[in-house]
Design a protein around this motif. Structure first.
Motif, PDB file in Angstrom:
ATOM      1  N   ASP A   3       0.836  -1.202   0.000  1.00 43.15           N
ATOM      2  CA  ASP A   3       0.000   0.000   0.000  1.00 43.15           C
ATOM      3  C   ASP A   3       0.870   1.250   0.000  1.00 43.15           C
ATOM      4  N   ARG A   6      -0.800   7.048   0.146  1.00 38.04           N
ATOM      5  CA  ARG A   6      -2.127   7.545  -0.219  1.00 38.04           C
ATOM      6  C   ARG A   6      -3.191   6.504   0.096  1.00 38.04           C
ATOM      7  N   ASP A   7      -2.890   5.211  -0.174  1.00 36.47           N
ATOM      8  CA  ASP A   7      -3.849   4.147   0.134  1.00 36.47           C
ATOM      9  C   ASP A   7      -4.130   4.074   1.627  1.00 36.47           C
ATOM     10  N   ILE A   9      -3.881   6.456   3.866  1.00 38.85           N
ATOM     11  CA  ILE A   9      -4.674   7.599   4.289  1.00 38.85           C
ATOM     12  C   ILE A   9      -6.127   7.427   3.903  1.00 38.85           C
ATOM     13  N   LEU A  10      -6.381   6.956   2.673  1.00 39.62           N
ATOM     14  CA  LEU A  10      -7.758   6.767   2.221  1.00 39.62           C
ATOM     15  C   LEU A  10      -8.472   5.697   3.044  1.00 39.62           C
ATOM     16  N   ARG A  11      -7.740   4.608   3.392  1.00 40.72           N
ATOM     17  CA  ARG A  11      -8.354   3.563   4.204  1.00 40.72           C
ATOM     18  C   ARG A  11      -8.721   4.096   5.587  1.00 40.72           C
ATOM     19  N   ILE A  13      -9.463   7.116   6.317  1.00 40.91           N
ATOM     20  CA  ILE A  13     -10.623   7.998   6.164  1.00 40.91           C
ATOM     21  C   ILE A  13     -11.903   7.183   6.064  1.00 40.91           C
ATOM     22  N   ARG A  14     -11.874   6.093   5.242  1.00 39.07           N
ATOM     23  CA  ARG A  14     -13.075   5.259   5.084  1.00 39.07           C
ATOM     24  C   ARG A  14     -13.466   4.616   6.410  1.00 39.07           C
TER      25      ARG A  14
END
Length: 220
Positions: A3, A6-7, A9-11, A13-14
């Motif tokens: 990962d 960016r991945d 951070i996005l995870r 957030i989700r």
């Protein structure tokens, strides 16, 4: 494949969106906006700090003798030749301490270096001095001279402006309040002209407070 940042951070957030957001605590609208000091000593300290913060000159006097010494030294330091005092109780107080003062209105307009008055209350939160036209000092003695000197007692310190107004109502009655009640917070100042701070534009250039401790002596 690993990962990327960016991945990750996005995870995160989700995942955070799946959880209900924490709600702030319900405010207590009945609680005072400014916490009140818990004792008379705390009130006096809070007032002194606020008073000095807004530009006042503060003297704490444990006795009348200390007041005489402080006033005499201040007059000599500032070379005050004409100290006007109109209230009978203050005249008597200064007579007993052999402090020279002007007890009438002779040449007041031209020689008013300083005026010494009492006050109605001291407001700890703002460092304000409440004066009124109900004394022999009237409206002029706290406003016209270059320096306003005040004698007050620790028992006159209150937490907020509302408390000071209650003292006024208790003293004079709700239907007989003086024609002028004023809150003085620091020296008179203005920056209306070219944003330059000027002292003494609408009143005294300095305010000096002599706070006499009138708390009952502690018993053992």
């Amino acid at each position: 494949m690993a990962d990327t940042s960016r991945d990750i951070i996005l995870r995160r957030i989700r995942e955070s969106l799946r959880q209900p957001a924490e709600q702030p605590a319900r405010p207590d609208f009945a609680a005072p906006l400014h916490p009140r000091p818990t004792s008379d000593d705390d009130l006096a300290v809070a007032f002194a700090q606020s008073f000095v913060r807004v530009g006042g000159v503060f003297y704490y006097c444990e006795s009348v003798e200390q007041f005489y010494d402080a006033l005499f030294a201040y007059k000599r330091e500032k070379n005050l030749e004409h100290l006007y005092v109109w209230e009978p109780e203050l005249k008597k107080l200064l007579h007993e301490g052999n402090i020279v003062f002007q007890g009438d209105e002779a040449d007041f307009r031209t020689n008013a270096d300083a005026g010494l008055t009492s006050c109605e209350a001291l407001v700890a939160r703002t460092g304000s001095v409440m004066v009124a036209a109900g004394t022999a000092s009237g409206r002029r003695l706290s406003i016209y001279p270059d320096q306003h000197l005040v004698v007050a007692r620790t028992s006159q310190v209150v937490a907020d402006i509302g408390d000071a107004l209650k003292l006024m109502q208790q003293k004079y009655g709700p239907d007989k309040l003086p024609s002028m009640i004023s809150l003085t917070t620091g020296p008179s100042r203005t920056a209306d002209i070219e944003k330059t701070l000027v002292l003494g534009a609408h009143g005294p250039r300095s305010i000096v407070l002599f706070l006499l401790d009138d708390a009952p002596a502690a018993t053992t």
